[in-house]
Design a protein around this motif. Structure first.
Motif, PDB file in Angstrom:
ATOM      1  N   LYS A 613       0.845  -1.195   0.000  1.00  0.00           N
ATOM      2  CA  LYS A 613       0.000   0.000   0.000  1.00  0.00           C
ATOM      3  C   LYS A 613       0.879   1.243   0.000  1.00  0.00           C
ATOM      4  CE  LYS A 613      -4.030  -1.953   2.372  1.00  0.00           C
ATOM      5  NZ  LYS A 613      -5.023  -1.760   3.467  1.00  0.00           N
ATOM      6  N   ALA A 614       0.796   2.027  -1.065  1.00  0.00           N
ATOM      7  CA  ALA A 614       1.636   3.217  -1.183  1.00  0.00           C
ATOM      8  C   ALA A 614       1.312   4.245  -0.107  1.00  0.00           C
ATOM      9  CB  ALA A 614       1.459   3.843  -2.563  1.00  0.00           C
ATOM     10  N   ASP A 615       0.013   4.332   0.274  1.00  0.00           N
ATOM     11  CA  ASP A 615      -0.369   5.317   1.281  1.00  0.00           C
ATOM     12  C   ASP A 615      -0.190   4.814   2.705  1.00  0.00           C
ATOM     13  OD1 ASP A 615      -2.311   3.390   1.117  1.00  0.00           O
ATOM     14  OD2 ASP A 615      -4.012   4.786   1.248  1.00  0.00           O
ATOM     15  N   ASP A 616       0.197   3.547   2.877  1.00  0.00           N
ATOM     16  CA  ASP A 616       0.392   2.974   4.211  1.00  0.00           C
ATOM     17  C   ASP A 616       1.471   1.883   4.137  1.00  0.00           C
ATOM     18  OD1 ASP A 616       0.245   2.228   6.840  1.00  0.00           O
ATOM     19  OD2 ASP A 616      -1.749   1.265   6.684  1.00  0.00           O
ATOM     20  N   PRO A 617       2.769   2.297   3.983  1.00  0.00           N
ATOM     21  CA  PRO A 617       3.838   1.293   3.821  1.00  0.00           C
ATOM     22  C   PRO A 617       3.946   0.350   5.010  1.00  0.00           C
ATOM     23  CG  PRO A 617       4.617   3.483   3.225  1.00  0.00           C
ATOM     24  CD  PRO A 617       3.277   3.671   3.862  1.00  0.00           C
ATOM     25  N   GLY A 618       3.519   0.788   6.186  1.00  0.00           N
ATOM     26  CA  GLY A 618       3.635  -0.043   7.371  1.00  0.00           C
ATOM     27  C   GLY A 618       2.415  -0.884   7.660  1.00  0.00           C
ATOM     28  N   TRP A 619       1.540  -1.088   6.675  1.00  0.00           N
ATOM     29  CA  TRP A 619       0.322  -1.895   6.871  1.00  0.00           C
ATOM     30  C   TRP A 619       0.706  -3.317   7.232  1.00  0.00           C
ATOM     31  CZ3 TRP A 619      -1.901  -5.579   3.120  1.00  0.00           C
ATOM     32  CH2 TRP A 619      -3.135  -6.113   3.557  1.00  0.00           C
ATOM     33  N   ASN A 620       0.111  -3.834   8.321  1.00  0.00           N
ATOM     34  CA  ASN A 620       0.360  -5.184   8.809  1.00  0.00           C
ATOM     35  C   ASN A 620      -0.793  -6.073   8.378  1.00  0.00           C
ATOM     36  OD1 ASN A 620       0.928  -7.524  10.179  1.00  0.00           O
ATOM     37  ND2 ASN A 620       0.832  -6.633  12.240  1.00  0.00           N
ATOM     38  N   SER A 621      -0.530  -6.990   7.417  1.00  0.00           N
ATOM     39  CA  SER A 621      -1.599  -7.823   6.857  1.00  0.00           C
ATOM     40  C   SER A 621      -1.861  -9.090   7.658  1.00  0.00           C
ATOM     41  CB  SER A 621      -1.251  -8.208   5.412  1.00  0.00           C
ATOM     42  OG  SER A 621      -0.038  -8.947   5.360  1.00  0.00           O
ATOM     43  N   THR A 623      -3.330 -11.378  10.715  1.00  0.00           N
ATOM     44  CA  THR A 623      -4.622 -11.309  11.399  1.00  0.00           C
ATOM     45  C   THR A 623      -4.529 -10.415  12.632  1.00  0.00           C
ATOM     46  OG1 THR A 623      -5.113 -13.557  10.663  1.00  0.00           O
ATOM     47  CG2 THR A 623      -6.438 -12.675  12.467  1.00  0.00           C
ATOM     48  N   ASN A 624      -5.464  -9.468  12.724  1.00  0.00           N
ATOM     49  CA  ASN A 624      -5.525  -8.505  13.835  1.00  0.00           C
ATOM     50  C   ASN A 624      -4.321  -7.570  13.875  1.00  0.00           C
ATOM     51  OD1 ASN A 624      -7.967  -9.632  14.853  1.00  0.00           O
ATOM     52  ND2 ASN A 624      -6.771 -11.255  15.870  1.00  0.00           N
ATOM     53  N   GLY A 625      -3.576  -7.514  12.781  1.00  0.00           N
ATOM     54  CA  GLY A 625      -2.387  -6.659  12.761  1.00  0.00           C
ATOM     55  C   GLY A 625      -2.720  -5.192  12.666  1.00  0.00           C
ATOM     56  N   LYS A 626      -1.834  -4.342  13.180  1.00  0.00           N
ATOM     57  CA  LYS A 626      -1.987  -2.890  13.139  1.00  0.00           C
ATOM     58  C   LYS A 626      -0.812  -2.289  12.368  1.00  0.00           C
ATOM     59  CE  LYS A 626      -5.569  -2.908  15.956  1.00  0.00           C
ATOM     60  NZ  LYS A 626      -5.462  -2.324  17.302  1.00  0.00           N
ATOM     61  N   SER A 627      -1.060  -1.198  11.705  1.00  0.00           N
ATOM     62  CA  SER A 627      -0.017  -0.582  10.887  1.00  0.00           C
ATOM     63  C   SER A 627       1.115  -0.024  11.746  1.00  0.00           C
ATOM     64  CB  SER A 627      -0.598   0.552  10.032  1.00  0.00           C
ATOM     65  OG  SER A 627      -1.472   0.037   9.057  1.00  0.00           O
ATOM     66  N   ALA A 628       2.338  -0.182  11.256  1.00  0.00           N
ATOM     67  CA  ALA A 628       3.498   0.423  11.905  1.00  0.00           C
ATOM     68  C   ALA A 628       3.486   1.926  11.660  1.00  0.00           C
ATOM     69  CB  ALA A 628       4.790  -0.193  11.363  1.00  0.00           C
ATOM     70  N   SER A 629       4.057   2.677  12.568  1.00  0.00           N
ATOM     71  CA  SER A 629       4.064   4.133  12.453  1.00  0.00           C
ATOM     72  C   SER A 629       5.389   4.632  11.895  1.00  0.00           C
ATOM     73  CB  SER A 629       3.798   4.768  13.819  1.00  0.00           C
ATOM     74  OG  SER A 629       4.749   4.323  14.767  1.00  0.00           O
ATOM     75  N   GLN A 630       5.323   5.745  11.177  1.00  0.00           N
ATOM     76  CA  GLN A 630       6.524   6.406  10.664  1.00  0.00           C
ATOM     77  C   GLN A 630       7.115   7.261  11.787  1.00  0.00           C
ATOM     78  OE1 GLN A 630       7.817   6.301   7.486  1.00  0.00           O
ATOM     79  NE2 GLN A 630       6.153   5.835   6.048  1.00  0.00           N
ATOM     80  N   VAL A 631       8.360   6.979  12.172  1.00  0.00           N
ATOM     81  CA  VAL A 631       8.963   7.712  13.291  1.00  0.00           C
ATOM     82  C   VAL A 631      10.306   8.323  12.923  1.00  0.00           C
ATOM     83  CG1 VAL A 631       7.785   6.388  15.091  1.00  0.00           C
ATOM     84  CG2 VAL A 631       9.974   5.575  14.205  1.00  0.00           C
ATOM     85  N   GLY A 632      10.634   8.371  11.640  1.00  0.00           N
ATOM     86  CA  GLY A 632      11.898   8.990  11.231  1.00  0.00           C
ATOM     87  C   GLY A 632      11.913  10.471  11.552  1.00  0.00           C
ATOM     88  N   PRO A 633      13.009  11.002  12.065  1.00  0.00           N
ATOM     89  CA  PRO A 633      13.070  12.425  12.407  1.00  0.00           C
ATOM     90  C   PRO A 633      13.116  13.304  11.168  1.00  0.00           C
ATOM     91  CG  PRO A 633      15.233  11.423  12.627  1.00  0.00           C
ATOM     92  CD  PRO A 633      14.270  10.314  12.295  1.00  0.00           C
ATOM     93  N   SER A 634      12.746  14.560  11.365  1.00  0.00           N
ATOM     94  CA  SER A 634      12.817  15.575  10.301  1.00  0.00           C
ATOM     95  C   SER A 634      12.021  15.169   9.066  1.00  0.00           C
ATOM     96  CB  SER A 634      14.284  15.850   9.919  1.00  0.00           C
ATOM     97  OG  SER A 634      15.027  16.226  11.046  1.00  0.00           O
ATOM     98  N   ASP A 658      17.570   7.985   7.918  1.00  0.00           N
ATOM     99  CA  ASP A 658      16.821   7.859   9.168  1.00  0.00           C
ATOM    100  C   ASP A 658      15.370   7.422   8.984  1.00  0.00           C
ATOM    101  OD1 ASP A 658      18.886   8.452  10.919  1.00  0.00           O
ATOM    102  OD2 ASP A 658      18.535  10.606  10.803  1.00  0.00           O
ATOM    103  N   ALA A 659      14.975   6.993   7.778  1.00  0.00           N
ATOM    104  CA  ALA A 659      13.611   6.495   7.590  1.00  0.00           C
ATOM    105  C   ALA A 659      13.392   5.275   8.490  1.00  0.00           C
ATOM    106  CB  ALA A 659      13.368   6.145   6.134  1.00  0.00           C
ATOM    107  N   THR A 660      12.304   5.312   9.284  1.00  0.00           N
ATOM    108  CA  THR A 660      12.112   4.286  10.306  1.00  0.00           C
ATOM    109  C   THR A 660      10.631   3.966  10.476  1.00  0.00           C
ATOM    110  OG1 THR A 660      13.952   5.313  11.502  1.00  0.00           O
ATOM    111  CG2 THR A 660      12.689   3.644  12.689  1.00  0.00           C
ATOM    112  N   LEU A 661      10.341   2.668  10.634  1.00  0.00           N
ATOM    113  CA  LEU A 661       9.005   2.222  11.009  1.00  0.00           C
ATOM    114  C   LEU A 661       9.060   1.632  12.414  1.00  0.00           C
ATOM    115  CD1 LEU A 661       7.663   0.374   7.813  1.00  0.00           C
ATOM    116  CD2 LEU A 661       7.011   2.655   8.630  1.00  0.00           C
ATOM    117  N   LYS A 662       8.043   1.950  13.224  1.00  0.00           N
ATOM    118  CA  LYS A 662       7.959   1.376  14.564  1.00  0.00           C
ATOM    119  C   LYS A 662       6.755   0.447  14.637  1.00  0.00           C
ATOM    120  CE  LYS A 662       9.001   3.775  18.237  1.00  0.00           C
ATOM    121  NZ  LYS A 662       8.981   4.719  19.404  1.00  0.00           N
TER     122      LYS A 662
END
Length: 812
Positions: A613-621, A623-634, A658-662
């Motif tokens: 998903k281009a609009d949600d790279p951290g999507w967790n597919s 079962t019951n998964g939640k999307s990872a958050s973008q936490v890279g600084p700046s 520094d691109a980072t997913l949490k």
């Protein structure tokens, strides 16, 4: 160079046996000992820039009044005036580093970019100012040449024209004739241009003149080089009408290391090529150095021995910048050096004693007012009588704690390490004190820190094979450990203090002049204890967002695809099947459960980032998964790459700095819900940089950004996977928990711009407290990292005896 005629060197009373004999207490107080030579090694620009900082450190520390050349000349002269007032005998000034130099007319070097303000424009040579001022005070000025400095950066001067000279990065290979000729050309330039009193070859920058392991076979090349240097000096002395110009060498403090590196001191001294030798560690003071090994080589010659003293104590983390040698520490080092025949001492990097003059840091031990006050310490250290009449504090720290090594390639770790899984729970270490312990005016206290003991463990302590009575031992538990401002960072420890005034109960204490031996035997407590679970609260991909080294200061520069995590251990067969299917473009989310090797693959799958998903790279597919958050600084974001994914139509693009997913907190709770905490990671990785290291993911028991590991060792639990860009490439898996850390390494070519499959399993054994991490590279099992069995006995599996100290109090 030699000591003044009215200050002959002290010779140990029992030189014929190689073991000095302690003087009686009466002789100790009545016999005046001659003053020792102080050879202060200035780190060139770093020394004067600490006082006159305009462009060396980040921010200038003063405004320059006009005319600037006059002001700079005044400051340089005042620096030498203070050295003279401290009775420093000679300055060894570093004027050459990696084909940078302070000589404007040099044909082989480039001029240092850091220069005293205004002097070049006014055609005032800063070296001539320093030399003239030294001679005004009757001091010698020695031109110090760093023989193979490897601080990095682009090649400079003549070396820039010869990339084939390169050695270990930015160094130069002295096996090549052209390198040796260039260095001799520079030495000749110095002697032809300046009225120096000699040369010093600083081989401690950076120790290796040849390829590692080839020093001995090439030693004759350095000996010939030294002979040619001696000839240059003799010719220059003849032109000037003086008797002799000095040649000194700064070498490792261990003869074995000297031989390994190709420094044939025995020949250099025997042939009269060198006038002094400075045995030295790379960066730290070593009170345990065997000075007599060098003194014996110089016996019957005019060569003098001046061991180095350094402000830094040990190399374990950032401690070296926060805790420095105190005056009682320096006295103890000098006492040991003089007691075994040294002719003087040579301070090195001494500007760190007043480093706060130039730049702000939290080292309470280097306040700004220590210039010029710290030079008063040198005045005292040159007087053996003053040293002997004041308290001395000996430090016997591990200079390079295993697995670290000195730049020479040797370890210097005398700590005692005891492993509960072995049948022998006793260890020993050497410590040296050149003290007359029969002197009733001395009162000695010994202390050390024991790491890994339980409350009910005990230690049997012996000194020189004599049991230490329990009534002279105290023990205090420090549950907070030691932070970076107190010394080496340590987890919780027990401080053992031993009072050596045994005569109060009619017993004779066992300490002796010279080498002593501390023996420690662990007596484990009975019973078992539960293990510390290996558990995490947060996980990131593309470590680390803030570069604070809580998990890692290295970021991922590349792409990930089909990143999956299970709260169980996958079998080798399952891991191979995931790779084989992925090579055919089939991802974990598309695998059919009826495949024999994949029937259980959906079980306990908690995280699956497919990057579809281009609009949600951290999507967790999952079962019951939640999307990872973008936490890279700046605003640094993980994107979607659709050009060449391994699986499906997209891959995770981590190329932004520094691109980072949490990982979402709910997913972390599901990963950690099982008490055993077993985990498996599987993903595809492609690097975009072939020269950088890549930390792909990291987990911590603290919120990320987590505290720096160097300040949090007593509490930290970490797991990280890193790809290193070494010659052959390596995959690393690091596991850390309080008191333990292990790293597994597997050689693999993973930064070739191609997709590779990696997997990691973390298997916990709650019964034994053992954690086993294993890597799989492209479907093949790799190395393991194992954290030991905590629960086999109380306390940690490994017990270490560290930071041995001895304080000698001189009663007046």
């Amino acid at each position: 160079m030699k000591a003044p005629e009215d200050t002959p060197a002290t010779v140990p009373a029992a030189e014929s046996t190689g073991v000095p004999t302690a003087l009686s207490s009466r002789e100790e107080t009545s016999q005046e000992k001659p003053r020792k030579w102080i050879l202060h090694a200035w780190d060139g620009v770093t020394m004067w820039a600490t006082i006159l900082n305009v462009n060396y450190y980040a921010t200038p520390n003063r405004e320059i009044p006009g005319p600037p050349a006059k002001f700079s000349k005044r400051i340089l002269e005042e620096l030498i005036d203070e050295e003279a007032a401290a009775k420093v005998d000679a300055i060894s000034y570093c004027l050459f580093t990696a084909f940078w130099s302070d000589i404007p007319s040099s044909k082989v070097t480039e001029l240092f970019p850091w220069r005293p303000p205004g002097m070049d424009k006014a055609s005032v040579d800063c070296l001539e100012v320093l030399i003239d001022r030294c001679h005004h005070h009757g001091m010698q000025f020695i031109a110090d040449i760093r023989m193979n400095d490897r601080h990095g950066g682009p090649r400079k001067g003549l070396a820039k024209e010869h990339p084939e000279w390169a050695l270990l990065g930015s160094g130069n290979d002295f096996a090549i004739q052209g390198v040796r000729d260039a260095m001799l050309t520079f030495s000749s330039e110095v002697l032809d241009t300046y009225d120096v009193d000699g040369l010093e070859y600083d081989y401690m920058r950076w120790c290796h003149m040849f390829q590692p392991g080839q020093g001995k076979q090439n030693a004759h090349l350095l000996t010939d080089f030294t002979r040619r240097t001696r000839k240059l000096l003799d010719e220059a002395a003849k032109r000037r009408g003086c008797k002799r110009l000095a040649l000194g060498v700064r070498v490792p403090q261990n003869i074995e290391e000297c031989d390994y590196l190709g420094f044939d001191l025995a020949t250099w001294i025997k042939e009269g090529l060198v006038d002094y030798v400075v045995p030295s560690d790379f960066f730290h003071s070593d009170s345990n150095m065997k000075t007599e090994d060098f003194v014996k080589l110089a016996a019957g010659t005019n060569c003098k021995i001046y061991p180095a003293i350094h402000p830094m104590i040990s190399m374990d983390g950032p401690n070296e910048h926060y805790r420095l040698m105190s005056l009682p520490n320096y006295r103890a080092a000098a006492q040991n050096f003089y007691g075994f025949g040294a002719d003087g001492i040579s301070p090195y990097n001494y500007q760190r004693a007043f480093g706060r003059r130039a730049t702000a840091h939290r080292a309470s031990s280097s306040p700004a007012w220590m210039w010029p006050a710290s030079l008063g310490w040198l005045r005292e250290l040159g007087n053996p009588n003053e040293v002997q009449q004041r308290d001395r504090h000996y430090l016997f720290y591990s200079i390079y704690k295993k697995p670290r090594k000195s730049p020479t390639g040797f370890s210097n770790d005398d700590n005692i390490y005891l492993d509960r899984s072995t049948p022998v729970l006793e260890g020993q270490r050497r410590f040296r004190m050149a003290e007359n312990f029969s002197n009733q005016k001395l009162r000695t206290t010994i202390q050390f820190k024991a790491i890994g003991l339980s409350r009910d463990d005990s230690l049997k302590i012996r000194i020189n094979d004599v049991n230490v009575p329990i009534d002279y031992i105290s023990r205090v538990h420090d549950r907070n450990g030691q932070n970076v401002y107190e010394g080496d960072t340590l987890p919780p420890f027990d401080l053992f203090v031993i009072d050596m005034n045994w005569e109060t109960t009619g017993r004779q204490q066992p300490l002796t002049f010279g080498d002593n031996r501390l023996s420690v035997e662990l007596v484990p407590a009975d019973g078992v204890t539960g293990s510390t679970p290996f558990r995490f609260v947060e996980m990131v991909l593309g470590v680390q967002a803030d570069d604070q080294e809580g998990i890692s200061n290295v970021d991922l520069n590349g792409y990930l695809d089909d990143f999956a995590t299970w709260s169980r251990i996958l079998s080798d067969t399952e891991i191979r099947a995931i790779r084989e299917q992925g090579l055919q473009g089939v991802g974990i989310g598309s695998l059919k459960p009826d495949a024999p090797n994949l029937a259980q693959l959906a079980n306990d799958l908690q995280v699956l980032y497919e990057f579809e998903k281009a609009d949600d790279p951290g999507w967790n597919s999952a079962t019951n998964g939640k999307s990872a958050s973008q936490v890279g600084p700046s605003g640094a974001l993980v994107g979607q790459d659709t050009k060449s994914p391994r699986i499906g139509t997209g891959a995770g693009d981590f190329t932004a700095d520094d691109a980072t997913l949490k990982v979402h907190p709910d997913d972390m709770q599901r990963l950690m819900r099982d008490a055993t905490g077993d985990l498996t990671f599987s993903y595809w990785f492609k690097a975009t940089s072939r020269s950088a290291n890549h930390t792909i993911w990291g987990m911590s028991n603290e919120p990320i950004p987590s505290p720096r590991f160097s300040t949090n060792q007593s509490k930290a639990m970490l797991a990280t996977q890193t790809i290193e860009a070494v010659t052959s490439g390596q995959a690393l898996l690091g596991l850390v928990r309080p008191g333990e850390n292990k790293t597994a390494r597997t050689e693999a070519s993973l930064i070739d711009g191609k997709w590779h499959h990696l997997a990691v399993t973390i298997d916990q054994d709650p019964g034994r407290g053992q954690v086993t991490g294993q890597m799989f590279i492209d479907g093949k099992p790799g190395s393991k990292a194992v954290l030991g069995s905590q629960s086999t006995r109380l306390g940690s599996r490994r017990v270490s005896i560290e930071e041995l100290e001895c304080y000698v109090y001189v009663r007046k």
